[in-house]
Enzyme design. Structure first.
Site, PDB file in Angstrom:
ATOM      1  CB  SER A   1       4.875  19.806 -27.028  1.00 17.23           C
ATOM      2  OG  SER A   1       4.856  20.455 -25.763  1.00 17.23           O
TER       3      SER A   1
ATOM      4  N   GLY B   1      -3.195  18.886 -25.027  1.00 23.31           N
ATOM      5  CA  GLY B   1      -2.918  19.472 -26.339  1.00 23.31           C
ATOM      6  C   GLY B   1      -2.398  18.452 -27.325  1.00 23.31           C
TER       7      GLY B   1
ATOM      8  CE1 TYR C   1      -5.234  26.567 -14.585  1.00 23.35           C
ATOM      9  CE2 TYR C   1      -6.868  25.530 -13.163  1.00 23.35           C
ATOM     10  CZ  TYR C   1      -6.232  25.631 -14.390  1.00 23.35           C
ATOM     11  OH  TYR C   1      -6.592  24.787 -15.416  1.00 23.35           O
TER      12      TYR C   1
END
Length: 662
Positions: free
Chosen positions: A386, A390, A528
């Site tokens: 969204s 991506g 991460y």
């Protein structure tokens, strides 16, 4: 004087016709009805005078080459020289096709030449007629041929035998060596002989500098000659008197070994040379049975087959690496004496052959490198679709005609993105899901497979990044749990969900958006980077298991991208980053090329330095750690966000280490 030529539109044939046009007379060429366009194109390209080059409708697979009685009557007694060149010159062709073209075709040509009362039948044979004879094969030798198990060698030998047994007309036989392109222009019509190894040499050039010494094979001597020498020699010998019933080797009197030939083309293509070459005779002491048993082991066969596929080398070619035959050409030298026609040195024209191949024949030129060619009507699932990387990727694949499935948590943004792409004509579907929730991952997989049947490409893009030093994380163990849950377990759950259908269909592509931090081991990103490193490690392991089942894995070690994910760290506003569109281009590259890894040169360099000099690299990372402090967001200081900005030193260091997370 009139000529009749079969195979005139073939590679050797077209140059022979051009040579014959320099003489007086009409040239009749056999042309199938469905090959008229090819004839017209060849005639135009070669600049033939169509008043003198006359197409004759026929077919080599039929009796007397398919000519009617009326056609034969019209040409009877007018043909002085009948040149037969039509044949299959392809080691990979089926045995049936080679028998039909090479043996049956030669018999039909002989019958036609006899019916036309031709003056002389000129048969283009090949050194392949000698088979795999060990030693020197003379021009007057034929029955001595050995090792004719291969269909190509057998049919070339047997077709020449038909000519030798012919009693109705006079004949001459020409045995060219391995014919390559024109020595002056490099022109060639197909990949054959030494050209099969050009892709291998090109890949070496892409991977290694030209000065890098390589290990290679010495091999046997292979006889390479350019097409212009072949046609010049044939033309000259055909018109010399008192040579009927003779065979002529159109070969190089000083052929090079396979290793020397490859090095000659390596120099032409600026690729590394094989400075150390192993002679296969070193292994002669190993019994043939043992060598055969080893090469037939399934893992060995699979590995060799994989290499040959990657380098586009037919397995049939490998038997000629240790080619055992040398060719005496005294008859040819005697016939050409005083003509000035001789075989040019390969070194003098190898660069022309390479240049022509790279511009016109390189298989990479014919690969569909468009995104549309890779994704049209295929189901592409993109998580985190969204916004950011991506969304930019989804827009590109949707525009290329993919059935684009975007997944995200937030419904409003997701459906807005879907509707915008659908308005542009894209086939786009949107599904909300929390990929940190394994049950929701399973629900998503089931829904997508139910509604779309399968997934061709999965792009694991959704992720969570946390920039916080370990000292500030002592009481925040959930940071590590959250990143691992989404970045690793969420992605893995989708992979494992879609994989059964992919393996069943024996095709599928998994693209994991990783981080340059995995290669650079960036400080403050331990949570991460560890989660992304786990996914990288899984992909490397999975590749070994699933590549044989048609499944590809691509890891993209993405540099710093300006997305909402890095927004809390205000310092990033002042340092170099990729745009989402630029990052999406890397994903597109992954879809098209299917490499195992996509990374920046700096990322790879950092990984190499860390492997070779870990202590020195540790100093660099420690310096960066001190130079880039924790952000106000990492400290939980909401008030400090407004005052946060990058110093000149930070900007300079970040520019030097472009794309790395600090």
């Amino acid at each position: 004087m009139s000529y009749f030529v079969t195979g005139a539109t073939g590679f050797i044939g077209r140059f022979l016709v051009s040579n014959l046009l320099k003489r007086k007379g009409t040239i009749h060429v056999l042309v199938r009805k469905d090959s008229q366009k090819k004839f017209d194109a060849t005639a135009k390209k070669m600049g033939w005078d169509l008043k003198r080059v006359i197409p004759v409708a026929g077919d080599m697979t039929q009796a007397k080459c398919g000519l009617t009685a009326a056609q034969i009557r019209a040409l009877s007694g007018k043909i002085k020289h009948f040149f037969h060149l039509a044949a299959i010159y392809d080691l990979t062709a089926s045995a049936a096709a080679q028998r039909e073209a090479n043996i049956d075709g030669t018999q039909h040509a002989l019958d036609l030449a006899a019916a036309l009362n031709a003056g002389c039948f000129h048969h283009t044979s090949s050194i392949a007629a000698a088979g795999l004879y060990s030693g020197v094969f003379r021009e007057d030798m034929f029955d001595e041929a050995e090792g004719l198990d291969d269909p190509y060698l057998r049919t070339k030998h047997d077709s020449e035998g038909l000519v030798r047994n012919e009693k109705r007309i006079k004949w001459r036989i020409y045995r060219p060596g391995m014919v390559v392109g024109h020595s002056q222009t490099g022109e060639m019509d197909k990949i054959d002989g030494p050209y099969y190894f050009f892709t291998f040499l090109k890949k070496l050039r892409e991977m290694l500098p030209p000065w890098m010494p390589m290990l290679g094979l010495e091999g046997g001597r292979i006889n390479i000659i350019p097409v212009d020498y072949v046609v010049d020699a044939m033309d000259h010998i055909a018109h010399k008197p008192k040579l009927d019933g003779h065979c002529f080797h159109l070969t190089d009197p000083e052929p090079q070994r396979v290793g020397e030939v490859l090095n000659t083309f390596a120099r032409a293509g600026h690729t590394p040379e094989m400075t150390m070459r192993i002679d296969a005779r070193m292994f002669a002491f190993v019994p043939a049975g043992i060598r055969g048993a080893v090469t037939n082991l399934p893992p060995v066969k699979r590995f060799i087959g994989m290499l040959l596929r990657d380098f586009k080398i037919p397995k049939e070619v490998m038997k000629f690496i240790t080619y055992p035959t040398r060719f005496d050409n005294r008859e040819t030298e005697r016939a050409l004496r005083g003509s000035g026609i001789k075989v040019p040195n390969l070194d003098s024209y190898a660069w022309r052959l390479w240049d022509y191949w790279e511009r016109h024949l390189d298989p990479d030129l014919f690969i569909d490198r468009t995104l549309k060619g890779k994704v049209r009507n295929k189901v592409v699932v993109i998580t985190g679709g969204s916004s950011g990387i991506g969304l930019a990727t989804a827009e590109k694949v949707a525009a290329a005609g993919a059935v684009t499935v975007i997944v995200a948590r937030g419904e409003d943004e997701l459906f807005k993105a879907r509707d915008a792409m659908k308005a542009q004509g894209g086939k786009v579907f949107a599904y909300t899901a929390d990929l940190a929730d394994m049950a929701d991952c399973d629900r998503l997989v089931k829904q997508i497979l139910t509604e779309h049947g399968h997934v061709d490409i999965l792009v694991n893009n959704a992720g969570r990044s946390i920039r916080r030093s370990i000292e500030l994380s002592y009481d925040r163990f959930h940071d590590f749990e959250r990143t691992m849950q989404l970045n690793y377990f969420g992605s893995l759950r989708l992979i494992m969900g879609f994989m059964p259908k992919m393996t069943e269909r024996r095709k599928g592509h998994i693209i994991n958006i990783s981080s340059i931090g995995v290669l650079a081991n960036s400080p403050r990103f331990s949570a991460y980077v560890a989660s992304k490193a786990a996914l990288d490690a899984f992909s490397r392991c999975a590749q070994g298991e699933l590549s044989g089942k048609g499944i590809s894995f691509t890891t993209i070690n993405m540099p710093l991208v300006k997305t909402p994910m890095i927004a809390p760290t205000k310092m990033y506003d002042s340092i170099p980053t990729l745009s989402p569109d630029e990052a999406a281009d890397l994903v597109v590259k992954g879809i098209i090329e299917k490499p195992s890894r996509i990374a920046t040169r700096l990322g790879i360099f950092a990984s190499v330095v860390n492997a070779l000099a870990p202590k020195a690299y540790e100093v660099v990372m420690s310096t960066a750690f001190e130079l880039f402090p924790d952000s106000a967001a990492a400290k939980g200081d909401r008030k400090g966000l407004k005052d946060e900005h990058a110093s000149n030193e930070q900007i300079a260091f970040a520019a030097l280490m472009r794309g790395v997370h600090w």
